[in-house]
Design an enzyme around this catalytic site. Structure first.
Site, PDB file in Angstrom:
ATOM      1  N   SER A  39       0.806  -1.213   0.000  1.00 24.61           N
ATOM      2  CA  SER A  39       0.000   0.000   0.000  1.00 24.61           C
ATOM      3  C   SER A  39       0.848   1.275   0.000  1.00 24.61           C
ATOM      4  O   SER A  39       1.523   1.570  -0.972  1.00 24.61           O
ATOM      5  CB  SER A  39      -0.954  -0.036   1.199  1.00 24.61           C
ATOM      6  OG  SER A  39      -1.957   0.931   1.082  1.00 24.61           O
ATOM      7  N   ASP A  76       9.629   5.275 -10.423  1.00 29.82           N
ATOM      8  CA  ASP A  76       9.127   5.785 -11.709  1.00 29.82           C
ATOM      9  C   ASP A  76       9.681   7.155 -12.056  1.00 29.82           C
ATOM     10  O   ASP A  76       9.631   7.576 -13.218  1.00 29.82           O
ATOM     11  CB  ASP A  76       7.593   5.854 -11.686  1.00 29.82           C
ATOM     12  CG  ASP A  76       6.957   4.475 -11.809  1.00 29.82           C
ATOM     13  OD1 ASP A  76       7.685   3.478 -11.683  1.00 29.82           O
ATOM     14  OD2 ASP A  76       5.731   4.398 -12.027  1.00 29.82           O
ATOM     15  N   LYS A 105      -0.645  -4.223  -3.272  1.00 28.15           N
ATOM     16  CA  LYS A 105      -1.948  -3.673  -2.887  1.00 28.15           C
ATOM     17  C   LYS A 105      -2.095  -2.288  -3.501  1.00 28.15           C
ATOM     18  O   LYS A 105      -1.448  -1.333  -3.064  1.00 28.15           O
ATOM     19  CB  LYS A 105      -2.091  -3.578  -1.370  1.00 28.15           C
ATOM     20  CG  LYS A 105      -3.444  -3.029  -0.923  1.00 28.15           C
ATOM     21  CD  LYS A 105      -3.530  -2.936   0.591  1.00 28.15           C
ATOM     22  CE  LYS A 105      -4.903  -2.419   1.030  1.00 28.15           C
ATOM     23  NZ  LYS A 105      -5.147  -1.032   0.604  1.00 28.15           N
TER      24      LYS A 105
END
Length: 547
Positions: A309, A320, A334
């Site tokens: 999460s 990224d 998740k």
């Protein structure tokens, strides 16, 4: 221990939508006056409510007309979890009696007496007291044994640890009377402790693990996590830190806003951190505002199969944006966002309202279409398929391939894949080590040792002093462990082998150091040699400093 995910409420208008969707079950409980009871003729003639309220109508019929007396409230409590199970693995119902405990760690504090204890010998032994907390103010010290709580004898009673915890906790300002057994005292010492608010820190450890390299262990994303992290990193920078190792292994998540705030500290202005998409609202995109204090600092992020999460949001945002290095094993996977919705009786439903995506567009939520049981067994399946040992055993789909601005290939569809994969060390546990762990011999010996040497250990206040202590005492500590194991009828063959020592010595040092004023910093400083992810992160950090 005296004191184990809810998400930020980000779509407040959705409460109305959720109330319509789920209200046919939950609304029934609001009050009896909310029932729109049909007349006997209507009900029995089949003129029912619209389809959206079928379930509510059936429960109303049971309550009004069923031949036997049925507790509809109890029936509803049992029905709600079964309904939510049909949605996804993370939409859950929490009864009122469990809400406080479920939210406690994330709220950042609880009310109690402020001690760390264990009951391994069927006696409550105080391991440490929280500085400035109620117990310290009342005079309780490490090594004390709590024999009575109020008028109840708890020593030797085989009480459940949770039961004892409830006896010690209570509303702030109330008093609990304790009977304390202390080394050197002939009789029980009566001590009254006035309960108070006890802070729960989300950062368990923050120290200089090597010259120029800081280590921070973040346990969860609670309301104070961002504030705690900034303070810890700034302190370490003041001590000469050039590279930060941020440990998110085993961190199951918490508040979404805290993940966003923490990621923002490492990202330049206008870099996308995360975006969410849900049926009930427009997509929400969160960008770094340029106020980050650690944008220029080198960072290494540790993750594993227990990182979920909010941990994955931070890892995905850094990865990224080509920021830092992600080290470890594939994270949990998740990618669903829950909104916690409270009800009149204090119960809540954690309701999934959106999916989140990393900056490249990845949704890292792993599939759950085979049912909740299969979903929760996924970690076991990963282990059986050797994923924790061989990177090549992880199946990655080209249809879920994404590329970062600098050309790094990343994948969606089930967790964050680290930049540097670190397998579990399958050679770490020899037969002797396995025996002493399986029978809890190591921890029981450590408890005995720290109890007998508490005065010496309480004087250790720096890592250097701890190193000196272990250099002088480790031979006798290790021999004492072997003798203790033998006394517990454990086969000690192989106890002095190099393989056994490689694991057991750091284990002994770490848990003994935890009983000194070094606390968790001492634990992580000495346990890291048997943590392969930390060892690899240190190698990377040292190479960055000395290319």
């Amino acid at each position: 221990m005296e004191y184990k995910n809810k998400k930020l409420i980000i779509f407040l208008p959705l409460i109305v939508v959720v109330a319509v969707v789920v209200g046919f079950v939950l609304g029934l409980n609001l009050t009896k006056s909310h029932y729109q009871r049909q007349s006997s003729a209507d009900a029995l003639s089949g003129r029912m409510q619209p389809a959206s309220s079928k379930l509510g109508t059936i429960l109303n019929l049971i309550d009004t007309y069923y031949v036997d007396t049925v507790d509809v409230d109890t029936l509803t409590e049992e029905l709600i979890p079964k309904l939510l199970e049909k949605l996804d693995p993370h939409s859950t119902y929490i009864p009122a009696k469990d809400v406080e405990a479920a939210n406690e760690n994330l709220e950042g504090e609880f009310e109690g007496i402020g001690i760390m204890f264990n009951m391994i010998t069927d006696t409550v032994i105080v391991q440490s007291v929280i500085p400035g907390g109620p117990s310290e103010q009342a005079g309780i010290i490490g090594g004390d044994r709590i024999i009575t709580v109020g008028d109840s004898l708890i020593a030797g009673q085989k009480r459940d640890q949770n039961e004892v915890m409830k006896m010690l906790r209570g509303k702030g300002g109330t008093t609990v009377k304790l009977g304390i057994e202390r080394q050197g005292a002939a009789e029980l010492i009566p001590i009254e402790v006035v309960r108070g608010k006890i802070p729960i820190k989300s950062i368990e450890s923050a120290f200089m693990i090597k010259p120029g390299i800081g280590f921070v262990k973040l346990l969860q994303f609670s309301r104070t996590s961002h504030e705690e992290l900034v303070a810890a990193v700034e302190r370490l920078k003041g001590e000469g830190m050039k590279t930060l190792i941020l440990d998110l292994t085993g961190n199951t998540g918490g508040f979404l806003d805290q993940a966003i705030l923490i990621a923002q500290e490492f990202l330049p202005k206008d870099r996308l951190i995360v975006y969410t998409e849900g049926k009930g609202a427009r997509p929400v995109r969160q960008y770094a505002d340029g106020s980050g204090r650690f944008i220029q600092d080198s960072v290494i992020l540790m993750i594993d199969e227990g990182s979920a999460s909010s941990s994955e949001i931070v890892a995905g945002a850094l990865q990224d944006n080509d920021r830092g290095t992600i080290v470890g094993r594939r994270s949990f996977g998740k990618g669903l966002v829950q909104q916690q919705i409270p009800f009149y009786d204090g119960s809540v439903v954690n309701f999934t309202i959106a999916r989140y995506h990393t900056p490249t567009g990845r949704c890292i939520q792993r599939p759950y279409d085979n049912g909740i049981e299969a979903y929760h067994n996924d970690i076991v399946n990963r282990m059986l398929h050797k994923e924790f040992v061989w990177k090549d055993s992880i199946k990655l789909s080209d249809s879920l391939k994404y590329t970062t601005p600098k050309g790094r290939v990343v994948y969606g569809g089930g967790g964050i894949m680290p930049d540097v994969f670190v397998p579990i060390d399958t050679t770490a546990l020899d037969s002797f080590t396995h025996r002493v762990l399986a029978n809890n011999v190591l921890f029981r010996y450590i408890l005995s040792y720290t109890d007998r040497h508490r005065n010496e250990l309480s004087s250790i206040r720096t890592m250097e002093e701890a190193e000196i202590y272990f250099a002088d005492h480790m031979p006798e500590i290790y021999e004492g462990m072997i003798a203790f194991a033998r006394g517990q009828k454990i086969d000690t063959a192989g106890a002095k082998s190099a393989v056994a020592r490689k694991f057991i010595e750091p284990y002994l040092k770490a848990y003994i150091a935890r009983s000194t004023p070094l606390d968790e910093n001492g634990f992580y400083a000495f346990i890291y040699p048997i943590n392969t992810i930390t060892v690899e992160s240190l190698r990377i950090a040292e190479r960055q400093q000395h290319p």
